[in-house]
Design an enzyme around this catalytic site. Sequence first.
Site, PDB file in Angstrom:
ATOM      1  N   SER A 199      12.176  -9.640  69.981  1.00  0.00           N
ATOM      2  CA  SER A 199      11.188 -10.539  70.570  1.00  0.00           C
ATOM      3  C   SER A 199      11.359 -11.965  70.018  1.00  0.00           C
ATOM      4  O   SER A 199      12.406 -12.559  70.222  1.00  0.00           O
ATOM      5  CB  SER A 199       9.781  -9.980  70.315  1.00  0.00           C
ATOM      6  OG  SER A 199       8.827 -10.627  71.099  1.00  0.00           O
ATOM      7  N   ASP A 359       9.793  -4.128  80.181  1.00  0.00           N
ATOM      8  CA  ASP A 359       9.231  -5.266  79.450  1.00  0.00           C
ATOM      9  C   ASP A 359       8.491  -6.203  80.401  1.00  0.00           C
ATOM     10  O   ASP A 359       9.064  -6.704  81.373  1.00  0.00           O
ATOM     11  CB  ASP A 359      10.378  -6.005  78.753  1.00  0.00           C
ATOM     12  CG  ASP A 359       9.906  -6.932  77.647  1.00  0.00           C
ATOM     13  OD1 ASP A 359       8.750  -7.404  77.710  1.00  0.00           O
ATOM     14  OD2 ASP A 359      10.698  -7.197  76.726  1.00  0.00           O
ATOM     15  N   HIS A 392       7.346  -3.786  76.304  1.00  0.00           N
ATOM     16  CA  HIS A 392       7.988  -4.667  75.329  1.00  0.00           C
ATOM     17  C   HIS A 392       8.169  -3.952  73.989  1.00  0.00           C
ATOM     18  O   HIS A 392       9.157  -4.183  73.281  1.00  0.00           O
ATOM     19  CB  HIS A 392       7.117  -5.912  75.165  1.00  0.00           C
ATOM     20  CG  HIS A 392       7.726  -6.997  74.338  1.00  0.00           C
ATOM     21  ND1 HIS A 392       8.895  -7.649  74.671  1.00  0.00           N
ATOM     22  CD2 HIS A 392       7.311  -7.561  73.171  1.00  0.00           C
ATOM     23  CE1 HIS A 392       9.182  -8.568  73.759  1.00  0.00           C
ATOM     24  NE2 HIS A 392       8.235  -8.531  72.830  1.00  0.00           N
TER      25      HIS A 392
END
Length: 412
Positions: A199, A359, A392
């Site tokens: 991320s 995601d 995610h």
Amino acid sequence: MRLLTFHRTAARKAAAPPVSTGRMTRRLAAAAIGFLAFAANPAHALDAIVQKQTFTLPSYTTVGGAPLRDVKVGWEAYGTLNADKSNVILITHFFSGTSHAAGKYKPSDAAPGYWDAIIGPGKPLDTDKYYIISSDTLVNLNANDPNVVTTGPASISLETGKPYGPRFPVVTIRDFVNVQKALLDSLGIARLHAVMGPSMGALQVYEWATGYPEVVERAIPVIGAGEADGWLVAWLDVWGSPIRVDPNFNGGDYYGRTPPKQGLAQALKVVTLSAGAYPWANTTFGRKWAEPGKDPALALDNRYAIEAKLDEVAAARADLADANHFLYLVKANQVFAAGGDVGLKRIKAPVLIISSDEDLIFHPAAIQRTADEIRKGGAPVEQVKIGGGRGHLNGIGNIQEAGEAISRFLAQ
């Protein structure tokens, strides 16, 4: 340089018992905001006590030209640094994460670091081969966590003797990387066998590969794209909005007063949900009521279980976080575009991009566009997709699905 002691344990002879729905929910929601991460039991457990250390820069000038004094970040490491310091892998953490990627600070800790599933003896990031190092970023979200060392708005300014508050300069992902580079320089580390992170950590990976191409030998960005597109900019604004409307926010000047804890908790709630996915929400909670006998259809105060759980986890997490630090992280992520004008074509190192089509934050088109741009510069790119039903968060809680690809990439 040995900072941890590792003990191999025999592989488990029987499968681990299934995790209960409630326990899995707590772990998953917490992972979204850097509280806990859950992963499959590894073949070799990382039985290690982590030693947290502090790196200090007497002075630092931000990318925007603002001078800072007495800049501090925490760092930790796993494994042994070899004689020529050629076995180093840098781990860069996510938005609400910390340097704590593996192991425990004390035996009684509830859970190990967020990527313990892939860091340790015999794991993809094998500590019998590699020296794994990780540091807290500037403006780390968890400014009130005793295991976090960071410099940001909550820090005391040497000039005024008071917290910086909103007078702290805007910092960027490149600033995070520049401070990490200074840390590595202080340790005499001139090359990185690899840099890897999820991320916001992936954003740092791209910045490392574009900003210091002579240092990075391999890059492994996980669940992250090479620039903040309009979709991400908007999501980040939504994340930060509850803080700004909290009456205690006071434009960021709340130190010494009642902090905007309610707005911060709601912001963390939004982060948790957007980092998840509908399979997780529907399978774990569905339409269950928060309390028996309290039908949400009969009173405004009657709630669903998922509402109550998100509030519970976010409120607990807000105790360790700082609202200004949250907003500074939002800005750093919004303005991110790796490599500046030259962009991702500056990358020379081989790249392994790990992503998830589930995601909702770094969507598949953004990931593919990133891979295509890197290839235009001539760098080899391998792409690996992972699943898990967690959106995610697949990049945190299901990273072991890419374990073989990671091991192979690091060895080539």
